[in-house]
Scaffold this active site. Structure first.
Site, PDB file in Angstrom:
ATOM      1  N   ASP A  33       0.794  -1.201  -0.029  1.00 58.64           N
ATOM      2  CA  ASP A  33       0.067   0.047   0.012  1.00 58.64           C
ATOM      3  C   ASP A  33       0.924   1.303   0.001  1.00 58.64           C
ATOM      4  O   ASP A  33       2.105   1.152   0.302  1.00 58.64           O
ATOM      5  CB  ASP A  33      -0.923  -0.091   1.170  1.00 58.64           C
ATOM      6  CG  ASP A  33      -0.241   0.062   2.599  1.00 58.64           C
ATOM      7  OD1 ASP A  33       0.847  -0.628   2.837  1.00 58.64           O
ATOM      8  OD2 ASP A  33      -0.409   0.838   3.452  1.00 58.64           O
ATOM      9  N   GLU A  51       0.456  -1.246   5.576  1.00 62.66           N
ATOM     10  CA  GLU A  51       1.128  -0.940   6.352  1.00 62.66           C
ATOM     11  C   GLU A  51       1.117   0.538   6.936  1.00 62.66           C
ATOM     12  O   GLU A  51       1.124   1.070   8.117  1.00 62.66           O
ATOM     13  CB  GLU A  51       2.736  -1.139   5.952  1.00 62.66           C
ATOM     14  CG  GLU A  51       3.977  -0.684   6.856  1.00 62.66           C
ATOM     15  CD  GLU A  51       4.225   0.694   7.009  1.00 62.66           C
ATOM     16  OE1 GLU A  51       5.105   0.974   7.889  1.00 62.66           O
ATOM     17  OE2 GLU A  51       3.707   1.578   6.259  1.00 62.66           O
TER      18      GLU A  51
HETATM   19 ZN   LIG Z   1       6.906   2.201   4.059  1.00 62.58          ZN
END
Ligand SMILES: [Zn+2]
Length: 413
Positions: free
Chosen positions: A81, A176
């Site tokens: 992401d 994340e």
């Molecule tokens: Zn990162």
């Protein structure tokens, strides 16, 4: 190798994989599935084995051992992401060949310039091949450069069977940037003894210390009475909240701290006379000091409860993640090998504490000690993000060198 890295990063960057904290699916956005499925096909195509993607979008694959030595299984991770701070849709990466050290015109129409007068560290990259944005989006080198580097390193090892190594696992993970990266990560299925996130910034970064982190929500209950007849009756919850905050040390805040200094950060304040809520995050590298900070919050609350009544102040506090150093120090060889790998390649390791968390902080507490190594990127999360392809090559070489060193240091047949 430079061309492969450019091709991979630009191809991944064009897929919009921005995560979304308001979504409760995993991955939080559909674009991450698109990239996950592309990566599965690519891992198979380069010859990786046991290529899987689970129902939560976690991609895993194996490079089998080619030695009889009992080398510990190690892993490399990168996240799919991109940050929520700036748009990751319609990314148009631009290549700057042999950078001359001057201004880089990112966007002619919008007059957006990447200039060494704003970003003096650009001077380190004279002569390098750089990948930049077109000034209207982020690049997403955080962390697609990490994916490209891991993929390229695995392909290199497959094509060079003369390099002996133990079993290597790779994983590409979702979400994340919204703090959920490891939440559904199957540590047992991954089956590595140690891992590295390839998610750092400039050349040489090696990180194995993160904050200890907690959040606190403190709710103050007032008593509203018509202001004309409030004398001796009204309790204004906003003023209770202000009194609470005034007890905290003013200098221990993000805007006054750096390096190893911890802080209390007032994230939000919402309220009226009747009810006010303060939302804090609490951060410290030292576990003892971290616990002391939480105790301070509780002591101030207790003091005000004594003064105004227990029912007026409610406190909800919970831990978020811990300094991974606690888990990594006992298996310090995982850091030492990365250090040695960089040294062997003539790269000066830059060890510094992360004033935040990484997937590694959570993974280390889930039983997988996971320090973080550089990707070569700069200015993550915005329009001025760029990366040196020359340093991406070095990141690939560090991955390969780490894999080699684990084999070389194993003496058992
Ligand atoms: Zn990162």
């Amino acid at each position: 190798m430079k061309q492969e890295l450019i091709e991979r990063l630009t191809r991944y960057a064009k897929i919009d994989t921005q995560s979304d904290p308001t979504s409760d699916t995993c991955p939080s956005t559909e674009g991450q599935w698109t990239l996950a499925n592309m990566l599965v096909e690519e891992l198979k195509a380069i010859g990786m084995e046991e290529v899987t993607v689970d129902e939560n979008g976690y991609v895993m694959a194996t490079l089998p051992a080619n030695t009889d030595k009992e080398v510990p299984t190690i892993g490399f991770l990168a996240h799919m992401d991109t940050a929520t701070d700036f748009t990751g849709a319609n990314v148009h990466p631009q290549i700057v060949e042999s950078y001359d050290g001057g201004d880089i015109l990112l966007n002619k129409d919008l007059h957006i310039v990447l200039s060494p007068s704003d970003f003096p560290e650009l001077s380190h990259y004279k002569g390098h091949t750089l990948i930049t944005t077109d000034g209207t989006t982020l690049l997403g080198a955080d962390n697609k450069a990490g994916i490209a580097e891991i993929m390229t390193a695995m392909e290199y090892l497959i094509k060079h069977p003369e390099i002996k190594h133990g079993k290597v696992r790779v994983a590409f993970t979702p979400d994340e940037e919204i703090g959920r990266g490891p939440h559904k990560f199957d540590v047992a299925a991954f089956g590595a003894k140690y891992a590295y996130t390839v998610d750092g910034g400039p050349l040489g970064e090696l990180e194995y210390e993160s904050f200890n982190a907690a959040q606190a929500k403190i709710t103050f209950k007032g008593k509203n009475v018509h202001p004309g007849s409030a004398k001796g009756k009204m309790i204004n919850s906003l003023k209770l909240a202000m009194e609470f905050h005034a007890h905290l040390p003013a200098n221990e805040a993000p805007e006054h701290t750096e390096g190893y200094e911890g802080f209390y950060h007032l994230l939000s304040c919402q309220g009226d006379v009747e009810q006010t809520t303060l939302h804090y995050i609490i951060r410290d590298f030292d576990r003892g000091a971290f616990e002391a900070r939480k105790a301070t919050i509780e002591e101030i609350a207790a003091k005000l409860q004594e003064k105004y009544g227990n029912e007026r102040i409610q406190i909800e506090m919970s831990d978020q993640y811990y300094n991974m150093r606690e888990k990594i120090e006992s298996v310090k060889e995982v850091v030492d090998i990365a250090y040695e790998a960089m040294k062997n390649l003539g790269i000066e390791p830059v060890i510094k504490p992360i004033r935040g968390g990484t997937d590694g902080s959570q993974l280390s507490y889930m039983g997988l000690p996971t320090p973080n190594i550089f990707t070569g990127g700069e200015n993550f999360h915005g329009r001025y993000e760029y990366i040196s392809v020359d340093n991406m090559v070095k990141a690939v070489n560090v991955i390969i060198e780490i894999v080699k060193l684990f084999e070389q240091k194993t003496t058992t047949e």
